[in-house]
Design a protein around this motif. Structure first.
Motif, PDB file in Angstrom:
ATOM      1  N   PRO A  50      40.734  -2.248  -6.510  1.00  0.00           N
ATOM      2  CA  PRO A  50      40.628  -2.045  -7.956  1.00  0.00           C
ATOM      3  C   PRO A  50      39.707  -3.086  -8.597  1.00  0.00           C
ATOM      4  CG  PRO A  50      42.718  -3.075  -7.386  1.00  0.00           C
ATOM      5  CD  PRO A  50      42.076  -2.692  -6.099  1.00  0.00           C
ATOM      6  N   GLY A  51      38.993  -2.659  -9.614  1.00  0.00           N
ATOM      7  CA  GLY A  51      38.101  -3.575 -10.318  1.00  0.00           C
ATOM      8  C   GLY A  51      36.751  -3.745  -9.664  1.00  0.00           C
ATOM      9  N   VAL A  52      36.518  -3.007  -8.597  1.00  0.00           N
ATOM     10  CA  VAL A  52      35.239  -3.079  -7.882  1.00  0.00           C
ATOM     11  C   VAL A  52      34.576  -1.708  -7.946  1.00  0.00           C
ATOM     12  CG1 VAL A  52      34.196  -3.294  -5.593  1.00  0.00           C
ATOM     13  CG2 VAL A  52      35.920  -4.937  -6.321  1.00  0.00           C
ATOM     14  N   LYS A  53      33.274  -1.721  -8.120  1.00  0.00           N
ATOM     15  CA  LYS A  53      32.528  -0.468  -8.165  1.00  0.00           C
ATOM     16  C   LYS A  53      32.482   0.140  -6.763  1.00  0.00           C
ATOM     17  CE  LYS A  53      27.923   1.366  -9.112  1.00  0.00           C
ATOM     18  NZ  LYS A  53      26.508   1.013  -9.434  1.00  0.00           N
ATOM     19  N   ALA A  54      33.013   1.333  -6.622  1.00  0.00           N
ATOM     20  CA  ALA A  54      33.039   1.982  -5.312  1.00  0.00           C
ATOM     21  C   ALA A  54      31.623   2.298  -4.852  1.00  0.00           C
ATOM     22  CB  ALA A  54      33.861   3.266  -5.378  1.00  0.00           C
ATOM     23  N   ALA A  55      31.311   1.907  -3.637  1.00  0.00           N
ATOM     24  CA  ALA A  55      29.980   2.164  -3.088  1.00  0.00           C
ATOM     25  C   ALA A  55      29.801   3.655  -2.835  1.00  0.00           C
ATOM     26  CB  ALA A  55      29.788   1.386  -1.797  1.00  0.00           C
ATOM     27  N   LYS A  56      28.670   4.171  -3.245  1.00  0.00           N
ATOM     28  CA  LYS A  56      28.337   5.569  -2.954  1.00  0.00           C
ATOM     29  C   LYS A  56      27.695   5.648  -1.580  1.00  0.00           C
ATOM     30  CE  LYS A  56      27.434   6.522  -7.834  1.00  0.00           C
ATOM     31  NZ  LYS A  56      26.414   6.936  -8.818  1.00  0.00           N
ATOM     32  N   PHE A  57      27.647   6.855  -1.055  1.00  0.00           N
ATOM     33  CA  PHE A  57      27.004   7.055   0.242  1.00  0.00           C
ATOM     34  C   PHE A  57      25.544   6.621   0.188  1.00  0.00           C
ATOM     35  CE2 PHE A  57      24.784   9.834   3.347  1.00  0.00           C
ATOM     36  CZ  PHE A  57      25.375   9.334   4.498  1.00  0.00           C
ATOM     37  N   SER A  58      24.930   6.872  -0.962  1.00  0.00           N
ATOM     38  CA  SER A  58      23.515   6.492  -1.113  1.00  0.00           C
ATOM     39  C   SER A  58      23.345   4.972  -1.108  1.00  0.00           C
ATOM     40  CB  SER A  58      22.951   7.076  -2.411  1.00  0.00           C
ATOM     41  OG  SER A  58      23.683   6.613  -3.536  1.00  0.00           O
ATOM     42  N   ASP A  59      24.361   4.239  -1.621  1.00  0.00           N
ATOM     43  CA  ASP A  59      24.297   2.771  -1.583  1.00  0.00           C
ATOM     44  C   ASP A  59      24.249   2.279  -0.139  1.00  0.00           C
ATOM     45  OD1 ASP A  59      24.424   2.501  -4.369  1.00  0.00           O
ATOM     46  OD2 ASP A  59      26.616   2.548  -4.356  1.00  0.00           O
ATOM     47  N   LEU A  60      25.073   2.898   0.700  1.00  0.00           N
ATOM     48  CA  LEU A  60      25.118   2.518   2.110  1.00  0.00           C
ATOM     49  C   LEU A  60      23.813   2.886   2.816  1.00  0.00           C
ATOM     50  CD1 LEU A  60      26.672   1.472   4.565  1.00  0.00           C
ATOM     51  CD2 LEU A  60      27.643   3.774   4.845  1.00  0.00           C
ATOM     52  N   VAL A  61      23.326   4.080   2.532  1.00  0.00           N
ATOM     53  CA  VAL A  61      22.094   4.536   3.171  1.00  0.00           C
ATOM     54  C   VAL A  61      20.918   3.630   2.823  1.00  0.00           C
ATOM     55  CG1 VAL A  61      20.376   6.395   3.209  1.00  0.00           C
ATOM     56  CG2 VAL A  61      22.819   6.942   3.353  1.00  0.00           C
ATOM     57  N   MET A  62      20.850   3.229   1.558  1.00  0.00           N
ATOM     58  CA  MET A  62      19.697   2.463   1.088  1.00  0.00           C
ATOM     59  C   MET A  62      19.841   0.950   1.293  1.00  0.00           C
ATOM     60  SD  MET A  62      17.515   4.632   0.195  1.00  0.00           S
ATOM     61  CE  MET A  62      16.330   3.465  -0.507  1.00  0.00           C
ATOM     62  N   ALA A  63      21.040   0.468   1.665  1.00  0.00           N
ATOM     63  CA  ALA A  63      21.263  -0.979   1.795  1.00  0.00           C
ATOM     64  C   ALA A  63      20.290  -1.655   2.759  1.00  0.00           C
ATOM     65  CB  ALA A  63      22.708  -1.254   2.197  1.00  0.00           C
ATOM     66  N   PRO A  64      20.038  -1.098   3.966  1.00  0.00           N
ATOM     67  CA  PRO A  64      19.099  -1.779   4.867  1.00  0.00           C
ATOM     68  C   PRO A  64      17.683  -1.867   4.290  1.00  0.00           C
ATOM     69  CG  PRO A  64      20.428  -0.193   6.067  1.00  0.00           C
ATOM     70  CD  PRO A  64      20.677   0.062   4.612  1.00  0.00           C
ATOM     71  N   ILE A  65      17.242  -0.770   3.633  1.00  0.00           N
ATOM     72  CA  ILE A  65      15.898  -0.773   3.057  1.00  0.00           C
ATOM     73  C   ILE A  65      15.822  -1.730   1.876  1.00  0.00           C
ATOM     74  CG2 ILE A  65      14.147   0.628   1.873  1.00  0.00           C
ATOM     75  CD1 ILE A  65      14.436   1.189   4.857  1.00  0.00           C
ATOM     76  N   ASN A  66      16.857  -1.709   1.024  1.00  0.00           N
ATOM     77  CA  ASN A  66      16.878  -2.640  -0.111  1.00  0.00           C
ATOM     78  C   ASN A  66      16.983  -4.088   0.368  1.00  0.00           C
ATOM     79  OD1 ASN A  66      16.714  -0.565  -1.999  1.00  0.00           O
ATOM     80  ND2 ASN A  66      18.937  -0.321  -2.131  1.00  0.00           N
ATOM     81  N   GLY A  67      17.693  -4.277   1.478  1.00  0.00           N
ATOM     82  CA  GLY A  67      17.776  -5.612   2.059  1.00  0.00           C
ATOM     83  C   GLY A  67      16.430  -6.087   2.539  1.00  0.00           C
ATOM     84  N   LEU A  68      15.696  -5.202   3.203  1.00  0.00           N
ATOM     85  CA  LEU A  68      14.351  -5.550   3.666  1.00  0.00           C
ATOM     86  C   LEU A  68      13.433  -5.831   2.490  1.00  0.00           C
ATOM     87  CD1 LEU A  68      12.485  -5.875   6.091  1.00  0.00           C
ATOM     88  CD2 LEU A  68      11.950  -3.436   5.941  1.00  0.00           C
ATOM     89  N   ASP A  69      13.629  -5.083   1.406  1.00  0.00           N
ATOM     90  CA  ASP A  69      12.831  -5.296   0.204  1.00  0.00           C
ATOM     91  C   ASP A  69      13.088  -6.699  -0.364  1.00  0.00           C
ATOM     92  OD1 ASP A  69      11.087  -4.552  -1.958  1.00  0.00           O
ATOM     93  OD2 ASP A  69      12.869  -4.241  -3.199  1.00  0.00           O
TER      94      ASP A  69
END
Length: 470
Positions: free
Chosen positions: A35-54
């Motif tokens: 509770p109190g945390v924004k639930a990660a969407k599937f797209s958040d997980l998919v894009m995390a490695p690319i956003n991390g590289l960015d």
């Protein structure tokens, strides 16, 4: 050095990429139930490695350019000749390399937070250790534990100490940096001595009996192929005058790198104030962009000194950079974990929950629990400067309100984050160095576990004594 006959273990962890993506998936899953945390969407997980590289693109490019620099230097034969010459002179005394290098790297860690920069030395140190009769695990330990113990016992490290002090001043808490330095020295030297003991003990065993290595046959073969190839490791390549000049330039490149990232003006040193003619920033103000360009420039200089043709310089540089692509990618993927933590605000939730646990404790219990909390926080937020900015405005005033030392609180943070960043797969430094040395993460964990236990105990004792006395 010949490969040993140890059979491959029946079970090993997946590759570093898979391990990191599994961690991301578990974090994303956890956000669905907190509770109190924004639930990660599937797209958040998919894009995390690319956003991390960015987000880590500057480090990734820096690693590629270092690879290019090493490619050109290796082509000249200067590294092989220099390493062969050193090992020949140290015949029977190769072990001395370990404490000397670890102490030098630890100086960088405690003074300016040397971490990502150690990746630049990984290939050279690994080659040296293999030729000296050790295995790649010894080289990784020399780099990671050397610089890491320095960071664990940060004294004037601007990314940890200065950032923490600044964050505390921002909430009205004054800090005596002399106390931070004193505690830091105790943490630094105790953890370094423990690490040197274990690394030298293991290195002796491997040098005496190659079957004593913790590495699998595949890891050893991959490392030997990458760093020694089919060359006879007993052969000493001719160390010509030209190669000596190139090795001098090679060493100068790293000396300038170190001078360029120490924030001299923060220490009242202004002699480098007018050195911005090359990159637009003076020595002391460089970061990955300027450092990357410096390695490109020195690649060209070394190639010209060796009288390489333009096409040969470019080809050697590109081949060297290609060898580092996997390292650059793993650094970016590791950064993706921090990205998903920030996106979902899970980092702030963990921080606030941790601070509420510390109320009403005795000095020793407070110290140990805070130490453990910072270890947990550092797994999710491996950036020391980022964690300092997030946590110190919360933990510093809390410590003061309970009658405890804000200075020791900084050292608790330093030790907690420092010990975790010696092993966490969320660290691009750990995963990058292991990738270069061809060492599996499982092998590193197996080797370093008992060292971490010893460092934890010694650090906990030092911090507890400091908290009671200050």
């Amino acid at each position: 050095m010949e490969a040993h006959s140890k059979k491959k273990k029946s079970f090993t962890l997946p590759t570093a990429y898979t391990v990191l993506i599994i961690i991301m998936a578990l974090i994303a899953l956890a956000t669905q139930f907190i509770p109190g945390v924004k639930a990660a969407k599937f797209s958040d997980l998919v894009m995390a490695p690319i956003n991390g590289l960015d987000e880590a693109i500057d480090i990734a490019i820096f690693v590629l350019l270092i690879g290019g620099f090493l490619g050109v230097t290796t082509k000249t034969g200067a590294l092989d000749a220099g390493i062969g010459s050193v090992v020949e002179k140290l015949k029977g005394r190769e072990l001395v390399l370990i404490p000397v290098l670890m102490f030098i790297f630890s100086l960088g860690g405690t003074s300016f937070g040397m971490a990502e920069e150690t990746i630049a030395f990984a290939a050279l140190v690994t080659t040296t250790m293999i030729v000296a009769g050790f295995d790649p695990l010894v080289s990784v330990a020399t780099l990671i534990l050397g610089s890491g113990c320095g960071v664990l016992g940060s004294t004037v490290n601007p990314f940890l100490v200065s950032t923490s002090i600044s964050a505390l001043k921002g909430v009205g808490v004054e800090v005596n940096q002399a106390v931070v330095i004193g505690t830091g020295v105790a943490l630094w030297l105790s953890s370094l001595l423990i690490s040197i003991y274990f690394v030298m003990k293991y290195a002796k065993e491997v040098q005496r009996d190659k079957a004593a290595t913790l590495l699998t046959e595949k890891e050893m073969n991959d490392a030997i192929e990458a760093f020694v190839g089919n060359k006879n490791t007993e052969e000493v390549i001719e160390f010509t005058t030209r190669r000596k000049i190139i090795l001098t330039l090679f060493g100068l490149t790293f000396v300038i790198m170190v001078l360029a990232i120490i924030p001299w003006e923060k220490f009242g040193i202004t002699i480098f104030a007018k050195t911005s003619f090359l990159t637009g920033s003076p020595l002391g103000g460089w970061w990955f962009n300027e450092l990357g360009m410096w390695f490109v420039i020195m690649s060209v200089v070394i190639g010209l000194v060796y009288q390489m043709k333009e096409q040969e310089i470019v080809s050697s540089f590109m081949n060297g950079a290609a060898d580092m692509v996997g390292v650059a990618l793993v650094i970016g993927v590791a950064k993706g974990i921090s990205v998903i933590m920030t996106t979902t605000q899970l980092d702030q939730y963990v921080l606030n929950s941790a601070s509420s646990v510390l109320n009403g404790m005795s000095p020793i219990v407070f110290t140990i629990v805070a130490f453990l909390i910072y270890m947990v926080l550092s797994f999710f937020i491996p950036s020391t400067s980022g964690l300092a900015g997030l946590s110190m405005p919360i933990f510093g005033p809390l410590a003061v309100s309970l009658g405890f030392s804000s200075e020791v609180m900084i050292s608790i943070f330093s030790a907690g984050s420092g010990i975790v960043n010696l092993v966490t797969p969320t660290s691009g430094v750990i995963m990058g160095a292991l990738a270069i040395a061809k060492v599996d993460y499982t092998s590193w964990v197996k080797f370093v576990s008992k060292i971490l236990v010893a460092i934890f105990i010694s650090s906990a004792i030092i911090l507890s004594i400091a908290m009671m006395l200050i």
